[in-house]
Motif scaffolding. Structure first.
Motif: not given
Ligand code: FEO
Length: 130
Positions: A120, A122-124
């Motif tokens: 979760t 890492k996606k931002y």
């Protein structure tokens, strides 16, 4: 041996949050060590309290930046944060009522952190670095 060790695989490409994740991992390891050597419930309660407080501040910082950057995954991400906070508060409540901190709880925290940071969080990275 530490329960969790930070390495580059955890990097979310945002220095502030990498630093905060290192600190979170450190507190989880402290809690694990305290449990393993059979520290008293006062010590465990104190470490758990710092874990909760640091986690809440960290989540708030991520949420603030995600919102400021109009990150599209904000709502889903926040939902995961809220769930974890509720679960950890529940652990705290159980400990206050005399339940002993277990390896199962530590494994849950370890797995949650690994999955959340590497999935979760890492996606931002790309959005928050814009
Ligand atoms: Fe680093 Fe979304 O918690």
């Amino acid at each position: 041996m530490a329960l969790l060790t930070w390495s580059d695989k955890f990097s979310v490409q945002v220095k502030q949050f990498d630093d905060e994740h290192k600190k979170l991992i450190d507190i989880v390891n402290r809690l694990h060590d305290a449990m393993k050597v059979g520290k008293g419930k006062d010590v465990l309660a104190e470490v758990l309290k710092s874990l909760i407080s640091y986690t809440q501040n960290h989540f708030a910082a991520e949420e603030k930046l995600m919102k400021a950057k109009n990150y599209p995954g904000y709502e889903e991400h926040k939902k995961e944060h809220n769930q974890l906070v509720m679960q950890v508060l529940d652990v705290q409540k159980q400990m206050q009522s005399g339940v002993v901190l277990s390896q199962a709880v530590m494994s849950f925290l370890k797995n949650w952190l690994e999955t959340h940071i590497q999935g979760t969080d890492k996606k931002y990275g790309p959005c928050l670095n814009q």
